[in-house]
Write an enzyme that holds these catalytic residues in place. Sequence first.
Site: not given
Length: 506
Positions: A191, A221, A223, A227, A265, A299, A400
């Site tokens: 996905k 699409g 999430g 999901g 991650e 990241c 972040e």
Amino acid sequence: MSNVEDVRQKHLKLAEKLFQKEYGLFIDGAWEQSSSGETIDMINPSTGDCLAKIQSANAADAKRAVEAAAKAFPAWSRTSRSQRQEIIYEMGRRLKARAEDYAMMDTLDNGKPFMEAMNFDIPMAVEQFEMFSGAPWFLHGQTIEAPNGLGIVLREPLGVCVQIIPWNVPLIMMASKIAPALAAGNTVVLKPAEAVCLSVIEFFKEMADLLPAGVLNLVTGYGPNVGEALVAHPLTRKVAFTGSRPTAQKLIQYASTNVIPQTMELGGKSANIVCNDADLDAAAEGAAMSTVLNKGEVCLAGSRVFVHEDVMDEFLGKFQDLLGRASSGDPTEHTTVLGPQASRMQYEKILNYIDIGKTEGATVAYGGGKREVDGLPDGLFIKPTIFTDVRNEMRIAQEEIFGPVTTVIGWRDEADVIRMANESIYGLGGGLWTRDLPRAHRMARALETGTVWVNRYYNFIGGMPIGGYKGSGFGREFASEALNHYSQTKSVIINLEEGPIGVFGQ
Ligand code: NAD
């Protein structure tokens, strides 16, 4: 034609050459429309034009994809090692053969400079296929001998793996997920992110003839619409995710439904520490590179720079000078270093953080705000930005930002800087600049983070594990260690003695 119209026409022509008008979902070896009947416009962040439409999948599509992957699993898990090797290697070869096309797709869809996609994204993605193509040969169990028995440890694949990836480096994310999963004999439902995924869909078209139906499935699409249906499906055996912490928290909940393994991650706010004996030219270059690479949407970015007070002024002068050379512009041009942010949502988020920094009392030492770029009036450009007078507890030093914004904090004492570096919920990357070898080793060990680059930031070495400490997640990818996350062991013990034990005195 005005310059604006010229640039726009150039982008439209490239999009016409590289993309279809609309894409399907790839389920059980066929391209199909979503049962939602809805599509999502994929927007070029340089011009604001629509590049193509993707399907907005729903739970019914997710269910079909998992079931297709489950049906394909028994046969795929029994393929020979050389067959899997050939297929995975061929994926890398095909990606490399059309490197310029794939790089340009990401340039149009994500805004990353074309040359960066060519020099960074494509080689790193190809490397994943090359590395893991050899893996089937080395994925095996072991024997353990005992006086009365022989222990055989079999290594077996897990089954259907759901893999969910972000929009910043789509091809690297795709390759680092599917290559080890397939090498270990699993089947996959991938996905990709709704904001940027056209290169990934195009690559699925390119790979379609290589694999039996159902081995690789693609669900595009939003999430939240898929999901839970993907991860909590009773036939799903593993979820591998790269993205933000809030999404990870939801996925971990979905994964708890059937207690399936996860690799996560997540984000980072990595410390980049400059000591007073550092090569300041190299250190400033590292900080500037970390600020601008992929527009800071990385990241592992070293977005908290800690500089020894003795060298602060000199370092800042060099850092600012280098950012001044980072030309923003049309990312399809070979000379552009800084492209537009990938989406309007990300652009607004970064601008909001720049405001937060000012409100918190930090000083904008460089940049700070939108940037106008000639020929691209609707481009989502932001000036590379340095904040000084930052305290480590400020939001701009802890959260972040995922944009070209770096905070600079001074330090004097080694123990103090290590403490500040570790005062973060994250622990993904990090940098260290010193010529003092014992100090480099000592400080690298003291940092609570998954990667430390000494004297060169983003010094990727193929085969080195990447992954997080603390809130940056768990599990490691980009290395042989990833294979452990895609396989499990079964212990078979063969008794070597005849007859009953005699437990009952018989
Ligand atoms: P995100 O979490 O918003 O989205 C990532 C993916 O998750 C997308 O495909 C999205 O559609 C999907 N998603 C969102 N909600 C979902 C749900 N409820 N169920 C299932 N899937 C769902 O993250 P993002 O904004 O796309 O990516 C940026 C983040 O990714 C940053 O935090 C960045 O640090 C992180 N990242 C980490 C690494 C790494 O290797 N550690 C690499 C790249 C990016």
